[in-house]
Motif scaffolding. Sequence first.
Motif, mmCIF file in Angstrom:
data_model
loop_
_atom_site.group_PDB
_atom_site.id
_atom_site.type_symbol
_atom_site.label_atom_id
_atom_site.label_comp_id
_atom_site.label_asym_id
_atom_site.label_seq_id
_atom_site.Cartn_x
_atom_site.Cartn_y
_atom_site.Cartn_z
ATOM 1 N N ARG A 281 -2.018 1.031 -5.332
ATOM 2 C CA ARG A 281 -2.789 -0.235 -4.621
ATOM 3 C C ARG A 281 -2.673 0.359 -3.205
ATOM 4 N NH1 ARG A 281 -0.226 -3.590 -2.088
ATOM 5 N NH2 ARG A 281 1.774 -3.286 -3.298
ATOM 6 N N ARG A 282 -1.591 0.999 -2.744
ATOM 7 C CA ARG A 282 -1.618 1.147 -1.367
ATOM 8 C C ARG A 282 -2.460 2.512 -0.906
ATOM 9 N NH1 ARG A 282 4.009 0.141 -2.382
ATOM 10 N NH2 ARG A 282 4.351 2.322 -2.753
ATOM 11 N N PHE A 283 -2.735 3.255 -1.783
ATOM 12 C CA PHE A 283 -3.677 4.558 -1.538
ATOM 13 C C PHE A 283 -5.067 3.828 -1.564
ATOM 14 C CE2 PHE A 283 -6.186 7.730 -3.371
ATOM 15 C CZ PHE A 283 -6.285 8.753 -2.411
ATOM 16 N N ILE A 284 -5.487 3.093 -2.423
ATOM 17 C CA ILE A 284 -6.649 2.603 -2.599
ATOM 18 C C ILE A 284 -7.084 1.887 -1.563
ATOM 19 C CG2 ILE A 284 -8.422 1.105 -3.918
ATOM 20 C CD1 ILE A 284 -6.928 2.065 -6.487
ATOM 21 N N SER A 285 -6.555 0.728 -0.999
ATOM 22 C CA SER A 285 -6.488 0.013 0.164
ATOM 23 C C SER A 285 -6.580 0.696 1.198
ATOM 24 C CB SER A 285 -5.403 -0.865 0.234
ATOM 25 O OG SER A 285 -5.557 -1.800 1.509
ATOM 26 N N GLU A 286 -5.833 1.966 1.472
ATOM 27 C CA GLU A 286 -6.053 2.779 2.689
ATOM 28 C C GLU A 286 -7.348 3.470 2.635
ATOM 29 O OE1 GLU A 286 -3.954 6.862 4.391
ATOM 30 O OE2 GLU A 286 -2.630 5.542 2.985
ATOM 31 N N VAL A 287 -7.795 3.877 1.658
ATOM 32 C CA VAL A 287 -8.856 4.932 1.679
ATOM 33 C C VAL A 287 -10.222 3.921 1.990
ATOM 34 C CG1 VAL A 287 -10.595 6.220 0.268
ATOM 35 C CG2 VAL A 287 -8.016 6.722 0.376
ATOM 36 N N PHE A 288 -9.869 2.896 1.247
ATOM 37 C CA PHE A 288 -11.230 1.943 1.209
ATOM 38 C C PHE A 288 -11.345 1.148 2.598
ATOM 39 C CE2 PHE A 288 -11.862 2.913 -3.309
ATOM 40 C CZ PHE A 288 -13.405 2.871 -3.491
#
Length: 357
Positions: A281-288
């Motif tokens: 979740r943290r990775f996806i939120s950061e990238v998008f």
Amino acid sequence: MRKTFLKQLVMPGAAAVSPFKSWRYMKDMCEVEFEPLQRQRMQRMALLRELLVHSYRETDLYRGKLDSVGVNPIEVSYPRTFAKVPITGKDDLRRGFPDRQLARSHITKWLRYSNTSGTTGRPLLLVQDVIDISYKYASILRSRAVAGIDPLSSQLRLTPNECQPCMPDGDSPIRTSPFSRDRSAPGRRSSLFLFLERQVVNPLFHKRQMLEPFWNGPADNRPVDYDNYLRQINEADPEIFTVYPVYAMLLAKHIRRTGVKPPNLSGIIDFSGGLCTPRMRRFISEVFGARTAQGCGGCEFARYGASCPQDPDRMHLAETYCYVETIRNDNTLCAAGELGNVVVTSLHSRAMPIIRL
């Protein structure tokens, strides 16, 4: 303008003069969130007992289940008493369908047939009355409100499977007419629900669009054109991007690997069809560069859980919509914090009750 028109006129008007009362039910669900937990649970147990009495009187499936363990539905007042009710498996909902599962008093009413997504095996046929449909839609609106986004936001879905309205034989045509050639009562009513959902509600109310899944089955081994998907997401500019966590992870990795600009997402990434780990979740939120939210539900229940904006690793349960239990492998109830299997009861399913699935 669209949202204002719907929220101030169309949705309240429909709730006032038609049997489709999703807007009212959604507001009720949101208000209940702030009542004392004990009061919510007392209300839930009253709904549960009412559902059990109805199911025992009206369906062969649950009369047989309750008789087999000697449970009197009128006497079910506590969770541990209810835990004696046998688990319902998907084979229970398939075998002898629809005669064993349908409530006798609902057979002549307006009923909506739908397919489950088939993610965990052969699709089921489900049957819902108008009140059940309204509660299911209300639970989706409520999950958006919990996530801190306008319930009537536009949506783009990228999921391999989705629950589909269908005819009584399971067929789900892309377009249908309310003036169906099928003159049987179930056929004509089902075609009307298909027409309303596909050609009225989805484009006008949901503002929902669908993207093709990455793959279309085990034999589909073509490479995925991630850039094309990112372009379509950007063009749609959705307020809610509903996606499987694994799909979102693959898109995020592609963005990070290639350096391509992420699509514009003005609202949230809504994970569906699987749980997203905190690290993902943290990775996806950061990238998008977008907030994320996690829903929990299914075709049988719509959305009974929604992640908390203040603590995304925890969920708010819709206490008066579904009863959610966590059980061990021996079917005994788990202690608080103990890992277990989830079983769910839909508190407002009357045409085809679904108890401890």
